[in-house]
Design a protein around this motif. Structure first.
Motif, mmCIF file in Angstrom:
data_model
loop_
_atom_site.group_PDB
_atom_site.id
_atom_site.type_symbol
_atom_site.label_atom_id
_atom_site.label_comp_id
_atom_site.label_asym_id
_atom_site.label_seq_id
_atom_site.Cartn_x
_atom_site.Cartn_y
_atom_site.Cartn_z
ATOM 1 N N ALA A 236 128.593 16.423 131.581
ATOM 2 C CA ALA A 236 127.749 17.539 132.023
ATOM 3 C C ALA A 236 128.401 18.861 131.654
ATOM 4 O O ALA A 236 129.583 19.082 131.936
ATOM 5 C CB ALA A 236 127.538 17.468 133.534
ATOM 6 N N VAL A 237 127.632 19.724 131.007
ATOM 7 C CA VAL A 237 128.112 21.050 130.593
ATOM 8 C C VAL A 237 127.144 22.088 131.139
ATOM 9 O O VAL A 237 125.930 21.993 130.926
ATOM 10 C CB VAL A 237 128.190 21.181 129.055
ATOM 11 C CG1 VAL A 237 128.707 22.562 128.668
ATOM 12 C CG2 VAL A 237 129.061 20.084 128.458
ATOM 13 N N GLY A 253 129.119 13.296 118.578
ATOM 14 C CA GLY A 253 128.779 11.932 118.967
ATOM 15 C C GLY A 253 128.216 11.752 120.364
ATOM 16 O O GLY A 253 128.026 10.613 120.821
ATOM 17 N N VAL A 254 127.934 12.828 121.080
ATOM 18 C CA VAL A 254 127.320 12.714 122.403
ATOM 19 C C VAL A 254 125.841 12.368 122.220
ATOM 20 O O VAL A 254 125.146 12.997 121.407
ATOM 21 C CB VAL A 254 127.489 14.022 123.218
ATOM 22 C CG1 VAL A 254 126.819 13.893 124.581
ATOM 23 C CG2 VAL A 254 128.959 14.359 123.379
ATOM 24 N N THR A 255 125.359 11.371 122.948
ATOM 25 C CA THR A 255 123.980 10.897 122.776
ATOM 26 C C THR A 255 123.158 11.094 124.049
ATOM 27 O O THR A 255 123.706 11.431 125.108
ATOM 28 C CB THR A 255 123.973 9.402 122.398
ATOM 29 O OG1 THR A 255 124.671 8.663 123.416
ATOM 30 C CG2 THR A 255 124.651 9.182 121.051
ATOM 31 N N ASP A 256 121.847 10.844 123.925
ATOM 32 C CA ASP A 256 120.905 10.936 125.047
ATOM 33 C C ASP A 256 121.047 12.289 125.749
ATOM 34 O O ASP A 256 121.154 12.368 126.974
ATOM 35 C CB ASP A 256 121.134 9.793 126.040
ATOM 36 C CG ASP A 256 120.005 9.662 127.059
ATOM 37 O OD1 ASP A 256 118.896 10.133 126.764
ATOM 38 O OD2 ASP A 256 120.250 9.124 128.157
ATOM 39 N N LEU A 257 121.033 13.352 124.959
ATOM 40 C CA LEU A 257 121.217 14.708 125.502
ATOM 41 C C LEU A 257 119.957 15.179 126.225
ATOM 42 O O LEU A 257 118.847 15.014 125.727
ATOM 43 C CB LEU A 257 121.580 15.677 124.381
ATOM 44 C CG LEU A 257 123.011 15.500 123.847
ATOM 45 C CD1 LEU A 257 123.144 16.010 122.428
ATOM 46 C CD2 LEU A 257 124.000 16.202 124.767
ATOM 47 N N VAL A 258 120.172 15.736 127.417
ATOM 48 C CA VAL A 258 119.070 16.241 128.235
ATOM 49 C C VAL A 258 119.422 17.659 128.677
ATOM 50 O O VAL A 258 120.546 17.907 129.153
ATOM 51 C CB VAL A 258 118.847 15.353 129.480
ATOM 52 C CG1 VAL A 258 117.763 15.945 130.374
ATOM 53 C CG2 VAL A 258 118.481 13.934 129.068
ATOM 54 N N VAL A 259 118.471 18.583 128.526
ATOM 55 C CA VAL A 259 118.674 19.971 128.950
ATOM 56 C C VAL A 259 117.795 20.257 130.156
ATOM 57 O O VAL A 259 116.588 19.987 130.129
ATOM 58 C CB VAL A 259 118.343 20.958 127.816
ATOM 59 C CG1 VAL A 259 118.518 22.399 128.284
ATOM 60 C CG2 VAL A 259 119.198 20.691 126.590
#
Length: 320
Positions: A236-237, A253-259
């Motif tokens: 989490a950022v 390489g971070v996947t399944d990104l949700v904003v």
């Protein structure tokens, strides 16, 4: 786990109904003495069928079950007086009051001393919060009140094992909290509690151990902490620069990104191959800063039982 330390133990327990439906498939279960054991799975996963076999209500097609060290259903007459159970909702006499229902249940117990019956009934009613409604006919009870009365019936005598099938079904949030608190108290008094539920938060809040069922099969069992830790936590950022953050995270390489608003979450990268080094999260943070992403918070969220379930099955789940 030895029979002495396992309150419930099954080996290859299987139930196939007429017509070929396989409700429970080769179940190997071990419930430690003194635990609050969550039996977790969506509706139709085989939980209630398993409980009915454990209590001797139906015969298994194959395999074996031991409860309190005794074979079931063969030893049901010795075992069941030591077990309190609430399965598929309570069977109540609608024309009798809540108190009179408990009197009937207590009178049916050959080991119950009739001289102390009224005190036992009063204590059970108080324990589940039904003292004020004890004189009301059971048919006028709400679903949640009926559930409480069924639990009171299971608590008329001290029990070594308490088996509860969806005990908070029909309860409002306050009723759920009260039942969960009661389960904790019973466990603190030394009663082993076997609790089936399709509510993940219920299992996480009250259980020390859990097993996950799906489509009649056991997927995993162990301590709740171990099951949750088997799933990776989400990265989490928090940043006002979400577009740039997504670009940098994806490149690393971070996947399944949700904003969501000023927060970006995603699954940390998985190392390529068994000898590959996992990405240091500090390096990932440094890459964000180097790309002039203003990072206000950065870290991994604790994995939950829900994360573990989704990782095991690839399915969503009713988290209540």
């Amino acid at each position: 786990m030895s029979e002495l330390s396992a309150v419930i133990e099954t080996r290859g327990l299987t139930k196939r109904y007429r017509g070929g439906q396989l409700a429970v498939d080769r179940l190997d279960l071990a419930v430690p003495r003194g635990s609050v054991f969550g039996f977790l799975g969506p509706n139709g996963s085989g939980k209630t069928t398993t409980i009915r076999m454990l209590m001797g209500l139906i015969e298994p097609t194959s395999g074996s079950a031991r409860v309190l060290g005794e074979p079931m259903p063969r030893a049901a007459r010795r075992v069941l007086p030591r077990v309190g159970a609430l399965i598929e909702g309570p069977a109540l006499y609608g024309f009798l009051s809540g108190r009179d229902n408990l009197v009937r249940f207590d009178a049916a117990d050959p080991d119950a001393d009739p001289r102390t019956r009224s005190a036992r009934v009063a204590a059970a009613l108080e324990r589940v919060g039904l003292t004020a409604a004890a004189g009301k006919r059971a048919r006028a009870y709400s679903l949640g009140m009926k559930q409480r009365l069924g639990l009171a019936a299971a608590l008329l005598q001290p029990r070594e094992l308490l088996v509860l099938d969806e005990p908070t079904n029909g309860l409002d949030p306050q009723g759920m909290r009260e039942i969960r608190s009661l389960v904790r108290e019973l466990a603190a008094d030394g009663t082993t509690v076997f609790l089936s539920s399709h509510l993940l938060d219920e299992i996480e809040q009250v259980c020390s151990h859990a097993a996950v069922m799906a489509q009649g099969r056991l997927l995993v069992q162990g301590t709740v902490a171990a099951l949750a830790s088997s799933a990776r936590g989400r990265l989490a950022v928090t940043t006002p620069d979400t577009t740039d953050a997504v670009r940098v995270l994806k490149e690393h390489g971070v996947t399944d990104l949700v904003v969501a608003d000023d927060r970006v979450t995603g699954d940390p990268p998985v190392p390529d191959g068994p000898d590959a080094e996992p990405l240091d999260l500090a390096d990932l943070n440094a890459a964000l800063v180097a790309a002039q992403v203003r990072v206000r918070a950065f870290g991994t969220e604790r994995a939950s039982l829900e994360d573990a379930f989704v990782a095991l099955t690839g399915e969503g789940f009713d988290v209540g």
